[in-house]
Structure formats: structure tokens, C-alpha cells
Design an enzyme around this catalytic site. Structure first.
Site, mmCIF file in Angstrom:
data_model
loop_
_atom_site.group_PDB
_atom_site.id
_atom_site.type_symbol
_atom_site.label_atom_id
_atom_site.label_comp_id
_atom_site.label_asym_id
_atom_site.label_seq_id
_atom_site.Cartn_x
_atom_site.Cartn_y
_atom_site.Cartn_z
ATOM 1 N N SER A 102 0.814 -1.211 0.000
ATOM 2 C CA SER A 102 0.000 0.000 0.000
ATOM 3 C C SER A 102 0.849 1.264 0.000
ATOM 4 O O SER A 102 1.606 1.514 -0.930
ATOM 5 C CB SER A 102 -0.961 -0.041 1.194
ATOM 6 O OG SER A 102 -1.896 0.998 1.128
ATOM 7 N N ASP A 241 -2.519 6.346 -3.537
ATOM 8 C CA ASP A 241 -1.346 5.736 -2.907
ATOM 9 C C ASP A 241 -0.863 4.582 -3.769
ATOM 10 O O ASP A 241 -1.349 4.367 -4.880
ATOM 11 C CB ASP A 241 -1.647 5.305 -1.470
ATOM 12 C CG ASP A 241 -2.691 4.196 -1.380
ATOM 13 O OD1 ASP A 241 -3.441 4.019 -2.351
ATOM 14 O OD2 ASP A 241 -2.751 3.515 -0.346
ATOM 15 N N ASP A 243 -1.159 1.383 -3.971
ATOM 16 C CA ASP A 243 -2.062 0.369 -4.533
ATOM 17 C C ASP A 243 -3.406 0.958 -4.932
ATOM 18 O O ASP A 243 -4.308 0.233 -5.310
ATOM 19 C CB ASP A 243 -2.230 -0.815 -3.583
ATOM 20 C CG ASP A 243 -3.010 -0.471 -2.329
ATOM 21 O OD1 ASP A 243 -3.039 0.714 -1.941
ATOM 22 O OD2 ASP A 243 -3.585 -1.387 -1.718
ATOM 23 N N ASP A 245 -5.956 2.429 -3.433
ATOM 24 C CA ASP A 245 -7.229 2.324 -2.715
ATOM 25 C C ASP A 245 -7.475 3.547 -1.831
ATOM 26 O O ASP A 245 -8.492 3.625 -1.142
ATOM 27 C CB ASP A 245 -7.312 1.032 -1.886
ATOM 28 C CG ASP A 245 -6.264 0.950 -0.784
ATOM 29 O OD1 ASP A 245 -5.405 1.851 -0.676
ATOM 30 O OD2 ASP A 245 -6.309 -0.028 -0.001
#
Length: 443
Positions: A102, A241, A243, A245
Site C-alpha cells: 500500500s 497511494d 495500490d 485504494d
């Protein structure tokens, strides 16, 4: 039952240190495969990843582990976490696997799993995987090995899905948008989504090299986006960010809007369309101004523990659709089964396009309360919850603030710290009250 490997959001750590090592990842893929085969004789899993250099190593190890258990594998290459969740559901697959840490720096990595419905899996499933990890492997013979192939159009499918969540009656024509993909998983999809909906798009943070994910760009480092929006004279900036999400949004004036404010915009837009919004879920850290504004509209507001997983659990339990965190993890469960930074941005821009009003105008009735956060380091063996002076002082501050503020005292999840947070309409009051509580705790 305690867990050895799984945390609140999958498995995460430093690459090269247990459990983020190739031998463990092979064992993990094999163990997960064995768990899946208890319910499905021939399961198929989808593996996506962000842009970290370590993704190649982990991807190969997981692939071998799944194949050794007789599980077929589809590979997407770099794809946002919510894209993996969507494709797992859309392609009727057994499991979605994301290789990502992440918003963490490139030296970390991790694994997240999604069910066939594109949802995060329950604790019981994670316990079953941990139990399988403790058992000896059961390698299948050559005739039963899983097959592996690449899903070449994964990015295109996900782009079309994102666009489908934006009203077909609206477009982004006339808007200039800067997209910051944090050199992460959305670098090759996010710009296309906004461009194909009509916006003029400029990109930053869209040149990953395996080492630069989240480094000075993206939702956790929004200064780059603020500068780019001003330099490009853009209308809005969108930061994701690593990833994708999580979302941060900037307007033409360079003002940064957090997840609490964006959540309120999404709720207000649903109400303006005549849709029912019975309730909204935030977290213990959600700004009180948002709670006050929602309650003034007759909308129930509930706080979950910090973490999008807990927000999702609360929404599911209540049958509600909208929730999120100030960090930019936003959930619109009528659009997607998980948090999606691109989809969330589209929901906010949809409100702008529908009304012709700017974000400051849409948030005219929401002025965030000042929040003061003080970290207090604990002494060895100190039980702060049993401190009677702190309890008395907290009760006194709570009475003084009344309906114009609140107190939150909670432990850090990673350090021997207690976080003292006070929120109030008046910044000086918030600072004074937080200092009183911190001083009491230190005494």
C-alpha cells in the site's frame, strides 16, 4: 485465536525478513491452495501487484505454491488493489491475491486476499490458512499441477469498470486534472479513466522504476500534487497511494481535502439525487464537524475502529453503503465491494459536474474542527488505562467541551505510545485540553 502472520490487512513486512521471503511465499501459496480446494475441486486465483521490485520475486513464489497445490493462476501484472477485487468477482474466480504494501516505502511488501465476491475474507479463513501453514505440504503429482497464464486485458477491463461508476449523463469535459499515481499500481490506468471521461489530464508519479513507489508522490506526500496543480493551472488534482485504494484531492487554489470532507460530499450528492442515506460509518478519528453536519441532515453517524476493514465490517452489519477514513480510504458499496481511490474521486467529481459548484461551495456547511494530537511515551510496565488521575481529567475535559468537542485517548499499535487527541471548535481550547491530558499522563 491469535494469528501469527495475518495482521489487520493481510500479511505485511520488510522484504528479505520473515515472513516476506520467497520460501514463505511458496508455502503460503501452497497452504492457501489447499484451503481453497476444500470447497472447490479446481480453483482459479487471480494475482495482481503494485510496482515494487520485490513483486517479481513474490509473484513467482506464490505462483509456484498455488500450482504445487493444483490451483490455476491468472496473472495481471501491476494493477490497483480494487482492480484485483473487481476482476475476481467479474471473472467468477475463486480468490483474488494482491502483492502490495500500500502506502509503505518500496522496501516493504505484503499480501492481501479477496473472496470470490471481491470482498476481504473473514478471520476464520485466515485462521484456516495459518493452520495449513503449520502442516506438512502435500505436493500434487505432475498431472494435477495448476496452470498459469497472463490476463493481458486486465487494465482495460478495470478502466471500463471505473468509468461505469460515473453517471452516463455527465462528463469531465472542461476540467483540467493532475493525476498523481505515486509511481504505483495505477500509473497506467488512472490517467486513462479521467481522460476517457473528457478531462484534460496531466500526470505526475506515473513513471515507476521498482524503487520509487510512494517516494515524494501520492496520497501520503501530497505536496507534489499541490505544486503541480498550481503550476499547471489545473482545476483539480487527484493523488492515489501505491495500490490506489486511497485518495487525496486538491483544488485549483491548492487546498487539500481529506477523506472526511470527501465523504461528506459523496453523501450530500446522494441526498441531492433523492437517494436514501440511512447512515454513514466513520472512524474514531473522523472529524467531529462531519458528524455534526451529517446529523443536521438527519443521518445517523457511527464510529468504527481505525482501519478501512472495520469501517467495512460496520457498514455490512448495518446494511449501509457509505463510509470512510480521513486518510482517504472511502467506501461506496453500491459502486464497489472495497475502497477504490479512482472510483471515490469519480464520485466527488460527479457531484462537481452535476451541480456546477466547486468543492468549497459544496462544503460550505462543513468547517473542520481543529484537532490536536499529542503522543505520550509510556514507561515500562505502565498501565495508562488504570490511571485514576487521567480518568478524572478526561471526564472533566469531556464535560467542559460538551457538544463542541471530544476527547480520544488510544494506544499506538506499533510503539509504546498513547495518543491523546482533542477536537474542539476553538483551536486554543483544543490545544489547552490536550496538553492538560498529556501532562496528567506524564505525571
Amino acid at each position: 485465536m491469535s494469528r501469527t502472520y495475518f495482521g489487520t490487512d493481510g500479511i505485511r513486512g520488510t522484504v528479505g525478513q520473515a515472513p516476506i521471503t520467497p520460501d514463505f511465499m511458496l508455502r503460503l501459496g501452497h497452504a492457501v491452495g489447499r484451503v481453497l480446494k476444500r470447497e472447490d475441486a479446481k480453483p482459479t486465483v487471480l494475482i495482481g501487484k503494485d510496482t515494487r521490485i520485490s513483486g517479481y520475486m513474490i509473484e513467482s513464489a506464490l505462483e509456484a505454491g498455488f500450482a504445487s497445490a493444483g490451483v490455476d493462476v491468472l496473472m495481471t501484472g501491476p494493477l490497483p488493489t480494487p482492480g484485483v477485487a473487481y476482476l475476481t468477482r467479474a471473472l467468477r474466480l475463486t480468490l483474488g491475491v494482491v502483492i502490495s504494501a500500500s502506502h509503505n516505502p518500496f522496501g516493504d511488501n505484503g499480501i492481501k486476499f479477496f473472496s470470490a465476491r471481491g470482498e476481504k475474507l473473514p478471520d476464520a479463513w485466515e485462521h484456516a490458512v495459518e493452520a495449513a501453514l503449520a502442516e506438512a505440504p502435500q505436493w500434487v503429482d505432475a498431472a494435477q499441477l495448476g496452470k498459469v497464464r497472463r490476463l493481458d486485458d486486465a487494465g482495460g477491463r478495470y478502466i471500463e469498470f471505473c468509468k461505469s461508476t460515473f453517471s452516463h449523463e455527465l462528463s469531465l469535459k472542461g476540467l483540467k486534472i493532475v493525476v498523481d499515481a505515486a509511481h504505483g499500481a495505477a500509473y497506467h490506468v488512472a490517467p486513462d479513466v479521467f481522460h476517457e471521461l473528457g478531462a484534460e489530464v496531466e500526470c505526475i508519479g506515473c513513471k515507476p522504476d521498482g524503487f520509487n513507489i510512494n517516494d515524494g508522490f501520492g496520497a501520503t506526500a501530497p505536496a507534489a500534487l499541490v505544486s503541480a496543480v498550481r503550476e499547471q493551472q489545473a482545476d483539480y488534482g487527484i493523488a492515489l497511494d501505491g495500490d490506489a485504494d486511497r485518495l487525496q484531492l486538491v483544488d485549483a487554489e491548492g487546498r487539500l481535502y481529506n477523506g472526511d470532507e470527501l465523504l461528506h460530499v459523496m453523501v450530500a450528492d446522494r441526498l441531492a439525487q433523492g437517494q436514501a442515506v440511512p447512515g454513514v460509518v466513520g472512524t474514531l478519528m473522523t472529524n467531529m464537524a462531519v458528524e455534526v453536519a451529517l446529523k443536521s441532515r438527519g443521518i445517523e453517524f457511527v464510529r468504527a475502529k481505525v482501519g478501512d476493514r472495520y469501517v467495512l465490517e460496520e457498514l455490512s452489519a448495518r446494511g449501509w453503503l457509505l463510509g470512510g477514513e480521513g486518510s482517504g480510504h472511502l467506501l461506496a458499496l453500491d459502486k464497489h465491494t472495497t475502497g477504490d481511490g479512482i472510483v471515490s474521486a469519480l464520485q466527488v467529481l460527479q457531484a462537481v459536474a452535476r451541480t456546477g459548484r466547486s468543492l468549497p461551495q459544496l462544503l460550505a456547511d462543513v468547517t473542520l474542527f481543529p484537532q490536536v494530537l499529542i503522543n505520550v511515551r509510556l514507561r515500562d510496565g505502565e498501565d495508562w488505562k488504570a490511571n485514576p488521575r487521567l480518568a478524572a481529567e478526561q471526564a472533566a475535559v469531556t464535560r467542559e467541551l460538551g457538544n463542541s468537542g471530544r476527547v480520544l485517548i488510544r494506544p499506538s499499535g506499533t510503539e509504546p505510545l498513547v495518543r491523546v487527541m482533542v477536537e474542539a471548535r476553538d483551536a486554543l481550547v483544543a490545544q489547552a485540553c490536550a496538553q492538560r491530558l498529556a501532562d496528567t499522563l506524564r505525571a
